[in-house]
Design a protein around this motif. Structure first.
Motif, PDB file in Angstrom:
ATOM      1  N   ILE A  84      41.752  24.800  24.551  1.00 30.67           N
ATOM      2  CA  ILE A  84      41.792  24.492  25.985  1.00 30.67           C
ATOM      3  C   ILE A  84      40.796  23.392  26.327  1.00 30.67           C
ATOM      4  N   ASP A  85      39.594  23.471  25.748  1.00 31.82           N
ATOM      5  CA  ASP A  85      38.587  22.431  26.003  1.00 31.82           C
ATOM      6  C   ASP A  85      39.107  21.067  25.567  1.00 31.82           C
ATOM      7  N   GLN A  86      39.771  21.020  24.413  1.00 25.04           N
ATOM      8  CA  GLN A  86      40.295  19.745  23.934  1.00 25.04           C
ATOM      9  C   GLN A  86      41.448  19.253  24.808  1.00 25.04           C
ATOM     10  N   ILE A  87      42.291  20.156  25.248  1.00 26.02           N
ATOM     11  CA  ILE A  87      43.395  19.783  26.137  1.00 26.02           C
ATOM     12  C   ILE A  87      42.856  19.193  27.427  1.00 26.02           C
ATOM     13  N   ARG A  88      41.794  19.758  27.946  1.00 29.09           N
ATOM     14  CA  ARG A  88      41.218  19.237  29.202  1.00 29.09           C
ATOM     15  C   ARG A  88      40.677  17.827  29.018  1.00 29.09           C
ATOM     16  N   ARG A  89      40.093  17.542  27.867  1.00 28.77           N
ATOM     17  CA  ARG A  89      39.644  16.170  27.617  1.00 28.77           C
ATOM     18  C   ARG A  89      40.839  15.218  27.563  1.00 28.77           C
TER      19      ARG A  89
ATOM     20  N   SER B  63      56.198   8.720  29.111  1.00 26.57           N
ATOM     21  CA  SER B  63      55.089   9.667  29.073  1.00 26.57           C
ATOM     22  C   SER B  63      54.254   9.474  27.810  1.00 26.57           C
ATOM     23  N   VAL B  64      52.971   9.804  27.930  1.00 29.13           N
ATOM     24  CA  VAL B  64      52.011   9.651  26.831  1.00 29.13           C
ATOM     25  C   VAL B  64      51.626  11.036  26.328  1.00 29.13           C
ATOM     26  N   GLN B  65      51.793  11.236  25.034  1.00 27.51           N
ATOM     27  CA  GLN B  65      51.506  12.532  24.431  1.00 27.51           C
ATOM     28  C   GLN B  65      50.385  12.423  23.410  1.00 27.51           C
ATOM     29  N   THR B  66      49.828  13.572  23.066  1.00 33.14           N
ATOM     30  CA  THR B  66      48.903  13.675  21.945  1.00 33.14           C
ATOM     31  C   THR B  66      49.026  15.075  21.385  1.00 33.14           C
ATOM     32  N   MET B  67      48.227  15.375  20.357  1.00 35.10           N
ATOM     33  CA  MET B  67      48.277  16.692  19.723  1.00 35.10           C
ATOM     34  C   MET B  67      46.861  17.162  19.437  1.00 35.10           C
TER      35      MET B  67
ATOM     36  N   ASP C 245      42.141  29.631  18.266  1.00 25.99           N
ATOM     37  CA  ASP C 245      40.892  29.542  19.028  1.00 25.99           C
ATOM     38  C   ASP C 245      41.234  28.955  20.398  1.00 25.99           C
ATOM     39  N   ALA C 246      41.614  29.836  21.306  1.00 24.14           N
ATOM     40  CA  ALA C 246      42.121  29.381  22.608  1.00 24.14           C
ATOM     41  C   ALA C 246      41.083  28.555  23.356  1.00 24.14           C
ATOM     42  N   LYS C 247      39.821  28.967  23.335  1.00 24.29           N
ATOM     43  CA  LYS C 247      38.798  28.248  24.101  1.00 24.29           C
ATOM     44  C   LYS C 247      38.639  26.815  23.600  1.00 24.29           C
ATOM     45  N   ALA C 248      38.518  26.641  22.284  1.00 27.38           N
ATOM     46  CA  ALA C 248      38.346  25.296  21.742  1.00 27.38           C
ATOM     47  C   ALA C 248      39.576  24.434  22.030  1.00 27.38           C
TER      48      ALA C 248
ATOM     49  N   ILE D  39      46.600  29.533  26.618  1.00 26.23           N
ATOM     50  CA  ILE D  39      46.486  28.069  26.587  1.00 26.23           C
ATOM     51  C   ILE D  39      47.409  27.443  27.623  1.00 26.23           C
ATOM     52  N   VAL D  40      48.654  27.910  27.665  1.00 29.74           N
ATOM     53  CA  VAL D  40      49.628  27.379  28.632  1.00 29.74           C
ATOM     54  C   VAL D  40      49.155  27.623  30.056  1.00 29.74           C
ATOM     55  N   ARG D  41      48.620  28.801  30.304  1.00 28.12           N
ATOM     56  CA  ARG D  41      48.162  29.146  31.646  1.00 28.12           C
ATOM     57  C   ARG D  41      46.998  28.263  32.088  1.00 28.12           C
ATOM     58  N   ALA D  42      46.134  27.887  31.146  1.00 26.68           N
ATOM     59  CA  ALA D  42      44.952  27.084  31.482  1.00 26.68           C
ATOM     60  C   ALA D  42      45.261  25.597  31.593  1.00 26.68           C
ATOM     61  N   ALA D  43      46.309  25.133  30.941  1.00 27.02           N
ATOM     62  CA  ALA D  43      46.615  23.694  30.911  1.00 27.02           C
ATOM     63  C   ALA D  43      47.305  23.258  32.192  1.00 27.02           C
TER      64      ALA D  43
END
Length: 379
Positions: A48-53, A32-36, A43-46, A78-82
């Motif tokens: 989540i936006d980064q996680i989506r990218r 598996s490939v991970q990042t951080m 800042d949940a919105k920012a 964040i968990v719910r949106a990812a």
């Protein structure tokens, strides 16, 4: 067009498997490939936006830092949106680990020995078990325990491994076994030696990384040397390429590393020449444009971009789609290794992109499309 031959085979280290959310790690599962993320987790919105990218780039797992109560408070959203499992990065405060587990983190990155008493370790283990959390033990050469530095005088493979084993014992003493381990260092030699020693000592999955590797170019080279050596030796079950770059770039580099070793096959693998005076078109700019325009393709395939007819035809025969520079602004297009037609310079880039998109659709649909149909769609 990527035939598996015996001399291309990597025999992976056997280990037991754990689950990080829905992602299996170890036990023969795909690496598996991970990042951080690098946004403020509060800042949940920012975030989540980064996680989506990162998800769009192919991340299997994403880690977020949880240094304070505001971060763990945002974690549930964040968990719910990812759509990928979220790892909560915890360093010293055990209550953040309890909060993160309750918020739905799939894994806690924590060193049990850093959070205090055995009672606190027991609390974290109970929370992890109750919420189905895995734990990643993250040993780092830059933050080794004081007693180990006194014992060994400096960070060395033996010190990293001993630290890892000490942390593992704390979890095992509480009958917790859903863990993976990393022994990272910025020094390539130190990291590789530590991982090789640890791989012979434990049966858990290993998380690979060359920490603080550097910027996009330098960090990619260091990570490829260090992790490439380990992966080639069959060591490693999940990876993070640590770059001073955007998280999605870490994901892309991670996949390129795995693709180079035949360990993952996501997206387009580009085979291209370095270009020279013989080139029939601008190879460098063409490759840059193709890599940018084909990022949305998830289907595994290979594309060759060769500037002339010296090595071009031979390389193109080994790829799904190929272009070889020709004279008078007309270039040969190869489909499935066979010369198929010519294309003019001004149409070449759009034409190759269309061919790749058509081939991807064909593969995803599980149907066989004739060369004429493929050619017609792309023209």
């Amino acid at each position: 067009m990527n035939e598996i031959r015996p001399w291309r085979t990597i025999e992976r280290r056997e280990c037991r498997q754990i689950m990080v959310g829905k992602v299996p790690v170890g036990g023969g599962a795909p690496i598996s490939v991970q990042t951080m993320t690098n946004t403020l987790t509060s800042d949940a919105k920012a975030t989540i936006d980064q996680i989506r990218r990162c998800e769009d780039a192919g991340a299997d797992i994403v880690r977020v830092s949880c240094p304070d109560v505001e971060s763990t408070a945002a974690l549930k959203e964040i968990v719910r949106a990812a759509s990928v499992p979220i790892v909560a990065d915890i360093h010293f405060h055990y209550k953040r680990a309890l909060e993160a587990a309750d918020a739905g983190a799939a894994c806690l990155r924590i060193n049990p020995g850093n959070i205090g008493s055995s009672e606190r370790v027991a609390e974290v283990v109970r929370a992890a078990k109750a919420n189905g959390c895995a734990i990643r033990i993250g040993v780092n050469a830059g933050s080794l325990e004081k007693d180990l530095l006194e014992k060994y005088a400096e960070p060395c493979p033996e010190a990293l491994v001993e630290s890892a084993l000490d942390h593992i014992k704390l979890l095992q003493d509480h009958d917790f076994h859903e863990y993976k381990v990393a022994v990272k260092a910025s020094d390539v030699f130190l990291a590789v030696a530590a991982y090789m020693q640890l791989a012979e000592t434990v049966d858990c999955p290993l998380h690979l990384g060359i920490t603080e590797a550097g910027g996009l170019i330098g960090g990619t080279v260091k990570s490829a040397i260090g992790m490439g050596n380990l992966l080639w030796a069959g060591i490693g079950d999940t990876i993070r390429v640590s770059l001073s770059a955007e998280p999605e770039e870490e994901v892309r580099v991670g996949y390129e590393l795995l693709k180079s070793l035949g360990l993952r096959t996501r997206g387009v693998r580009v085979v291209s020449c370095p270009s020279c005076a013989r080139q029939g078109f601008d190879v460098i700019r063409t490759v840059q444009a193709l890599e940018d325009r084909l990022q949305h393709i998830k289907t595994p395939m290979s594309v060759s971009v060769l500037g002339c007819v010296v090595n071009g035809p031979g390389e193109a025969r080994e790829t799904d789609i190929g272009i070889t520079g020709g004279g008078a602004g007309k270039h040969m297009v190869f489909l499935s290794g066979v010369t198929d037609h010519h294309v003019e310079s001004e149409r070449m880039l759009d034409h190759i992109v269309s061919l790749v998109e058509a081939k991807a659709a064909e593969i995803e649909a599980g149907t066989s499309v004739s060369m004429d149909t493929l050619h017609g769609k792309a023209a």
